[in-house]
Design an enzyme around this catalytic site. Structure first.
Site, mmCIF file in Angstrom:
data_model
loop_
_atom_site.group_PDB
_atom_site.id
_atom_site.type_symbol
_atom_site.label_atom_id
_atom_site.label_comp_id
_atom_site.label_asym_id
_atom_site.label_seq_id
_atom_site.Cartn_x
_atom_site.Cartn_y
_atom_site.Cartn_z
ATOM 1 N N ASP A 1 2.339 1.644 3.274
ATOM 2 C CA ASP A 1 3.330 0.636 3.681
ATOM 3 C C ASP A 1 4.703 1.114 3.223
ATOM 4 O O ASP A 1 5.715 0.875 3.891
ATOM 5 C CB ASP A 1 3.082 -0.728 2.999
ATOM 6 C CG ASP A 1 1.769 -1.379 3.413
ATOM 7 O OD1 ASP A 1 1.414 -1.285 4.602
ATOM 8 O OD2 ASP A 1 1.110 -1.992 2.548
ATOM 9 N N HIS B 1 0.879 -1.171 0.000
ATOM 10 C CA HIS B 1 0.000 0.000 0.000
ATOM 11 C C HIS B 1 0.918 1.223 0.000
ATOM 12 O O HIS B 1 2.072 1.139 0.453
ATOM 13 C CB HIS B 1 -0.907 0.001 1.230
ATOM 14 C CG HIS B 1 -1.910 -1.107 1.208
ATOM 15 N ND1 HIS B 1 -1.888 -2.144 2.102
ATOM 16 C CD2 HIS B 1 -2.952 -1.348 0.371
ATOM 17 C CE1 HIS B 1 -2.880 -2.983 1.816
ATOM 18 N NE2 HIS B 1 -3.531 -2.523 0.771
#
Ligand code: XUL
Ligand code: MN
Length: 344
Positions: free
Chosen positions: A53, A50
């Site tokens: 992330d 993501h």
């Protein structure tokens, strides 16, 4: 084990802590670097990200800070010879995405979602992947009267067009899911994803990602979804896992619930030569809530092992005999042949 072209991938969220809506975590958090360090030893080649992330607290950071941190991550990946498979904007956590992102009724929130998606594309570029995954988590309704469905399709197309316009090389892989967190999502199946692609400024760069559990939640056969997407040359990523019927999204290990369905998914990947254009097998699986810290990675290792064993099963399936039985319309014998083959 048969030689194969497959390469494997997971995301940092797949080493999760066990929280559910009714209780707290059951395992202490682990650092991102620790997760990265486990990847190769488990037989994996790439990580999926993501946007946050890759760059934590992304909403609080300037564009130059985001680029700097993404470049530092790219170096850590290169040092370990790990590829970034995709980047996905996480458009379901922020207060700005409470009522949808691209289809929010609030113009400011729609603007936020598109700006954040552009930043996610920049991160994908820096990490060296041309795939932006769009799980359209909150693009739907809690009650149908809250949004205009036709207008929502137009807003989705506007958003996809803005992303395609931002970068001439980026490819958008839509990950359909029929429900959760929404009551009804606007893009529940691969057919919906590929249809919406046709309305965009560059349909060639809009494709799909199939997740086993999401297809089952839509009442569909994941193997058929794979064949359908691949008939269009549009299966650019894959989240294999398993799901026990129409419940919350379970993200069980691959093959855990329905081994025969898993076999048929692998057969579909084999006949379509999935992976021959560099696509990865990603496992979007979670450890059971009860999992002890010392068994924390087993769901990933097991999913990969089951997958590879099913590749062997697909390759050793007696296709000639199966064709004969199909020709003879002897589906009873075909059924038993599959069962015997899986029982070994
Ligand atoms: C949600 C889901 C996500 C996506 C990535 O059900 O599958 O983890 O795969 O955003
Ligand atoms: Mn997924």
């Amino acid at each position: 084990m048969a030689k194969n072209r497959y390469r494997f991938c997971f995301g940092p969220w797949n080493i999760s802590e066990g929280q559910d809506p009714y209780g707290p975590t059951t395992r202490p958090p682990q650092s991102f670097d620790w997760k990265l360090d486990q990847l190769k030893g488990l037989g994996f080649d790439a990580m999926m990200f993501h946007d946050d992330d890759a760059v934590a607290d992304i909403d609080t950071k300037s564009e130059s800070q985001i680029h700097k941190e993404a470049k530092a991550l790219k170096k850590r990946l290169d040092d370990r010879a790990i590829a970034a498979e995709m980047v996905a904007p996480r458009l379901w956590f922020s207060p700005m995405t409470m009522d949808g992102a691209y289809t929010s009724n609030d113009r400011k929130c729609r603007r936020y979602a598109i700006d954040r998606s552009r930043r996610a594309i920049d991160i994908a570029n820096i990490l060296g992947t041309d795939i932006l995954v769009l799980w359209l988590a909150r693009e739907g309704t809690y009650l149908r009267e809250a949004k205009d469905g036709r207008r929502s399709v137009e807003l989705l197309v506007e958003a996809l067009d803005a992303m395609l316009g931002h970068d001439k090389r980026i490819r958008l892989a839509i990950e359909p899911k029929p429900n959760e967190p929404m009551d009804h999502a606007y893009v529940p199946t691969i057919g919906h994803a590929l249809a919406i692609a046709q309305l965009t400024r560059d349909p060639k760069r809009v494709g799909a990602l199939i997740e086993t559990a999401h297809a089952i939640l839509a009442g569909l056969d994941p193997a058929d979804e794979i064949d359908f997407a691949m008939a269009f040359g549009k299966l650019w990523s894959l989240h294999l896992n398993d799901q026990n019927g129409l419940k919350f999204d379970q993200d069980k290990p691959f093959g855990s619930n329905n081994l025969r369905s898993a076999f048929n998914q692998v057969r579909a990947l084999e006949r379509n030569k999935y992976g021959s254009n560099g696509e990865y097998i990603c496992f979007d699986v979670h450890p059971f809530r009860t999992t002890k810290v010392e068994h924390w990675l087993d769901h990933l290792a097991n999913s990969r092992r089951t997958f590879l064993r099913l590749v062997e099963k697909a390759r050793s399936f007696d296709e000639a005999r199966a064709r004969q039985l199909v020709g003879d319309r002897n589906y009873q014998a075909l059924d038993q042949m599959v069962i015997e083959h899986l029982l070994g």
